[in-house]
Scaffold this motif. Structure first.
Motif, PDB file in Angstrom:
ATOM      1  N   THR A 163       8.405 -14.793  -8.327  1.00  0.00           N
ATOM      2  CA  THR A 163       9.610 -14.483  -9.100  1.00  0.00           C
ATOM      3  C   THR A 163       9.786 -12.976  -9.242  1.00  0.00           C
ATOM      4  O   THR A 163      10.886 -12.444  -9.031  1.00  0.00           O
ATOM      5  CB  THR A 163       9.528 -15.133 -10.493  1.00  0.00           C
ATOM      6  N   ALA A 164       8.710 -12.282  -9.598  1.00  0.00           N
ATOM      7  CA  ALA A 164       8.778 -10.827  -9.769  1.00  0.00           C
ATOM      8  C   ALA A 164       9.175 -10.132  -8.482  1.00  0.00           C
ATOM      9  O   ALA A 164      10.020  -9.228  -8.480  1.00  0.00           O
ATOM     10  CB  ALA A 164       7.428 -10.301 -10.262  1.00  0.00           C
ATOM     11  N   GLU A 165       8.585 -10.539  -7.369  1.00  0.00           N
ATOM     12  CA  GLU A 165       8.917  -9.930  -6.080  1.00  0.00           C
ATOM     13  C   GLU A 165      10.374 -10.195  -5.702  1.00  0.00           C
ATOM     14  O   GLU A 165      11.045  -9.315  -5.152  1.00  0.00           O
ATOM     15  CB  GLU A 165       7.987 -10.461  -4.991  1.00  0.00           C
ATOM     16  N   THR A 166      10.858 -11.396  -6.002  1.00  0.00           N
ATOM     17  CA  THR A 166      12.257 -11.715  -5.710  1.00  0.00           C
ATOM     18  C   THR A 166      13.199 -10.888  -6.556  1.00  0.00           C
ATOM     19  O   THR A 166      14.239 -10.407  -6.082  1.00  0.00           O
ATOM     20  CB  THR A 166      12.523 -13.218  -5.935  1.00  0.00           C
ATOM     21  N   ILE A 167      12.844 -10.675  -7.823  1.00  0.00           N
ATOM     22  CA  ILE A 167      13.657  -9.825  -8.694  1.00  0.00           C
ATOM     23  C   ILE A 167      13.707  -8.403  -8.141  1.00  0.00           C
ATOM     24  O   ILE A 167      14.783  -7.793  -8.037  1.00  0.00           O
ATOM     25  CB  ILE A 167      13.088  -9.813 -10.129  1.00  0.00           C
ATOM     26  N   VAL A 168      12.548  -7.870  -7.785  1.00  0.00           N
ATOM     27  CA  VAL A 168      12.481  -6.484  -7.287  1.00  0.00           C
ATOM     28  C   VAL A 168      13.358  -6.311  -6.048  1.00  0.00           C
ATOM     29  O   VAL A 168      14.026  -5.287  -5.881  1.00  0.00           O
ATOM     30  CB  VAL A 168      11.021  -6.093  -6.993  1.00  0.00           C
ATOM     31  N   GLU A 169      13.348  -7.298  -5.163  1.00  0.00           N
ATOM     32  CA  GLU A 169      14.139  -7.185  -3.948  1.00  0.00           C
ATOM     33  C   GLU A 169      15.627  -7.458  -4.168  1.00  0.00           C
ATOM     34  O   GLU A 169      16.436  -7.190  -3.282  1.00  0.00           O
ATOM     35  CB  GLU A 169      13.587  -8.161  -2.888  1.00  0.00           C
ATOM     36  N   SER A 170      15.979  -7.963  -5.346  1.00  0.00           N
ATOM     37  CA  SER A 170      17.381  -8.302  -5.617  1.00  0.00           C
ATOM     38  C   SER A 170      18.111  -7.232  -6.414  1.00  0.00           C
ATOM     39  O   SER A 170      19.345  -7.128  -6.325  1.00  0.00           O
ATOM     40  CB  SER A 170      17.447  -9.620  -6.392  1.00  0.00           C
ATOM     41  N   ILE A 171      17.383  -6.454  -7.206  1.00  0.00           N
ATOM     42  CA  ILE A 171      18.052  -5.485  -8.073  1.00  0.00           C
ATOM     43  C   ILE A 171      18.202  -4.141  -7.380  1.00  0.00           C
ATOM     44  O   ILE A 171      17.478  -3.831  -6.424  1.00  0.00           O
ATOM     45  CB  ILE A 171      17.293  -5.311  -9.400  1.00  0.00           C
TER      46      ILE A 171
ATOM     47  N   ILE B 122       6.305  -1.156 -10.195  1.00  0.00           N
ATOM     48  CA  ILE B 122       5.465   0.023  -9.971  1.00  0.00           C
ATOM     49  C   ILE B 122       4.991   0.069  -8.520  1.00  0.00           C
ATOM     50  O   ILE B 122       4.907   1.146  -7.914  1.00  0.00           O
ATOM     51  CB  ILE B 122       4.275   0.009 -10.950  1.00  0.00           C
ATOM     52  N   LYS B 123       4.698  -1.080  -7.954  1.00  0.00           N
ATOM     53  CA  LYS B 123       4.248  -1.147  -6.564  1.00  0.00           C
ATOM     54  C   LYS B 123       5.339  -0.672  -5.614  1.00  0.00           C
ATOM     55  O   LYS B 123       5.079   0.033  -4.630  1.00  0.00           O
ATOM     56  CB  LYS B 123       3.830  -2.571  -6.209  1.00  0.00           C
ATOM     57  N   LYS B 124       6.571  -1.045  -5.902  1.00  0.00           N
ATOM     58  CA  LYS B 124       7.666  -0.652  -5.012  1.00  0.00           C
ATOM     59  C   LYS B 124       8.141   0.770  -5.288  1.00  0.00           C
ATOM     60  O   LYS B 124       8.555   1.482  -4.362  1.00  0.00           O
ATOM     61  CB  LYS B 124       8.848  -1.620  -5.155  1.00  0.00           C
ATOM     62  N   TYR B 125       8.087   1.178  -6.550  1.00  0.00           N
ATOM     63  CA  TYR B 125       8.603   2.500  -6.929  1.00  0.00           C
ATOM     64  C   TYR B 125       7.509   3.335  -7.589  1.00  0.00           C
ATOM     65  O   TYR B 125       7.563   3.602  -8.793  1.00  0.00           O
ATOM     66  CB  TYR B 125       9.797   2.355  -7.873  1.00  0.00           C
ATOM     67  N   PRO B 126       6.496   3.750  -6.831  1.00  0.00           N
ATOM     68  CA  PRO B 126       5.429   4.574  -7.419  1.00  0.00           C
ATOM     69  C   PRO B 126       5.984   5.898  -7.919  1.00  0.00           C
ATOM     70  O   PRO B 126       6.888   6.479  -7.321  1.00  0.00           O
ATOM     71  CB  PRO B 126       4.458   4.788  -6.241  1.00  0.00           C
ATOM     72  N   GLY B 127       5.461   6.354  -9.044  1.00  0.00           N
ATOM     73  CA  GLY B 127       5.917   7.621  -9.606  1.00  0.00           C
ATOM     74  C   GLY B 127       7.037   7.483 -10.609  1.00  0.00           C
ATOM     75  O   GLY B 127       7.414   8.460 -11.259  1.00  0.00           O
ATOM     76  N   ILE B 128       7.590   6.269 -10.749  1.00  0.00           N
ATOM     77  CA  ILE B 128       8.654   6.019 -11.723  1.00  0.00           C
ATOM     78  C   ILE B 128       8.074   5.209 -12.884  1.00  0.00           C
ATOM     79  O   ILE B 128       7.317   4.273 -12.675  1.00  0.00           O
ATOM     80  CB  ILE B 128       9.842   5.282 -11.083  1.00  0.00           C
ATOM     81  N   ASP B 129       8.421   5.591 -14.096  1.00  0.00           N
ATOM     82  CA  ASP B 129       7.950   4.875 -15.281  1.00  0.00           C
ATOM     83  C   ASP B 129       8.897   3.726 -15.612  1.00  0.00           C
ATOM     84  O   ASP B 129      10.127   3.885 -15.558  1.00  0.00           O
ATOM     85  CB  ASP B 129       7.857   5.815 -16.482  1.00  0.00           C
ATOM     86  N   PHE B 130       8.322   2.587 -15.975  1.00  0.00           N
ATOM     87  CA  PHE B 130       9.113   1.426 -16.359  1.00  0.00           C
ATOM     88  C   PHE B 130       8.664   0.951 -17.731  1.00  0.00           C
ATOM     89  O   PHE B 130       7.477   0.690 -17.950  1.00  0.00           O
ATOM     90  CB  PHE B 130       8.963   0.300 -15.342  1.00  0.00           C
ATOM     91  N   VAL B 131       9.605   0.859 -18.644  1.00  0.00           N
ATOM     92  CA  VAL B 131       9.360   0.300 -19.971  1.00  0.00           C
ATOM     93  C   VAL B 131      10.067  -1.050 -20.013  1.00  0.00           C
ATOM     94  O   VAL B 131      11.266  -1.140 -19.755  1.00  0.00           O
ATOM     95  CB  VAL B 131       9.890   1.225 -21.083  1.00  0.00           C
ATOM     96  N   MET B 132       9.310  -2.089 -20.318  1.00  0.00           N
ATOM     97  CA  MET B 132       9.830  -3.451 -20.214  1.00  0.00           C
ATOM     98  C   MET B 132       9.832  -4.152 -21.577  1.00  0.00           C
ATOM     99  O   MET B 132       8.863  -4.038 -22.341  1.00  0.00           O
ATOM    100  CB  MET B 132       8.967  -4.268 -19.248  1.00  0.00           C
TER     101      MET B 132
END
Length: 258
Positions: A247-255, A74-84
């Motif tokens: 870990t979360a930040e690394t995932i966000v930057e990798s996908i 959400i921090k990187k992609y504001p305005g987009i909904d994420f269901v996890m």
């Protein structure tokens, strides 16, 4: 996206006992410790994404709805909904994960369908390195992990293989909530984990699956083992808040979101 999620609800110790006992329903999410948000490299084309992760307790402790990852997305992609969806189970090895991949999943009060029925846009597969077989078998680990990846290959935004944080070299498993083994037993287990994390990195290149390499980034310089700040002092095994955030930040930057 919504059709794929239809019917889903969002809503002396042994090492195995410890890994299965770590509840992830109440996870502290840091509000100010995340690094500055870089400009997105992905070019998302949808307003909502369904993301799932499967793994052992290293995934399980990321939160019931992958809370750390959701906050970072959400921090990187504001305005987009994420269901996890978190399909992690503590104390599970890769063979058990392969066996249950096509089966429904119960998480607390939540009843999830099988992952193929969920049809996530993007799937993260943990390495299962923290639950080696009683007798180390890197070939079987690689073979079963490959079969899981093959089963998951229909995710439209891709399947990613996660190499989790590096384990501690010293004091692995020590702590109030730890297994508190002898130094020799703890070092043997930590070494097995490192070998499987390295096995996962090699496998990702061999089978051409995208890798999220938290392991390499979390090691002490010139060592195969991990930085203490990324590991929870409670048991000296699982990620700390900083470790989960990293870990979360690394995932966000990798996908890459498509």
């Amino acid at each position: 996206f919504l059709a794929g999620a239809k019917g889903f609800i969002t809503s002396e110790k042994t090492f195995g006992d410890l890994l299965s006992s770590r509840s992830s329903e109440e996870i502290p999410i840091p509000t100010q410790s995340l690094p500055p948000t870089p400009k997105p490299t992905s070019h998302p084309t949808k307003k909502a994404y369904l993301i799932a992760a499967i793994g052992d307790s290293m995934i399980d402790t990321m939160g019931g709805s992958l809370d750390y990852l959701k906050a970072a997305m959400i921090k990187k992609y504001p305005g987009i909904d994420f269901v996890m969806y978190n399909y992690g189970i503590g104390n599970e090895n890769v063979s058990a994960a392969l066996e249950r991949f096509d089966k429904p999943f119960v998480r607390g009060q939540q009843n999830y369908g099988a992952l193929p029925e969920l049809a996530p846009d993007l799937l993260i597969v943990g390495s299962y390195s923290y639950n080696p077989f009683p007798i180390q078998d890197k070939n079987k680990h690689a073979s079963d992990l490959t079969r899981i990846i093959q089963k998951a290959k229909n995710a439209p935004d891709g399947v990613y293989l996660l190499a989790e944080i590096a384990p501690l070299e010293n004091d692995f498993g020590d702590g109030v909530g730890g297994v508190n083994w002898t130094d020799e037993a703890a070092r043997a287990q930590s070494t097995k984990i490192v070998e499987l994390l390295e096995n996962t990195i090699v496998l990702s290149d061999k089978i051409d699956v995208e890798l999220i390499d938290v392991y390499s980034a979390s090691r002490v310089e010139n060592s195969r083992f991990g930085k203490r700040e990324y590991v929870d002092f409670h048991d000296n095994i699982h990620p700390s808040v900083l470790g989960h955030t990293f870990t979360a930040e690394t995932i966000v930057e990798s996908i890459i979101l498509k």
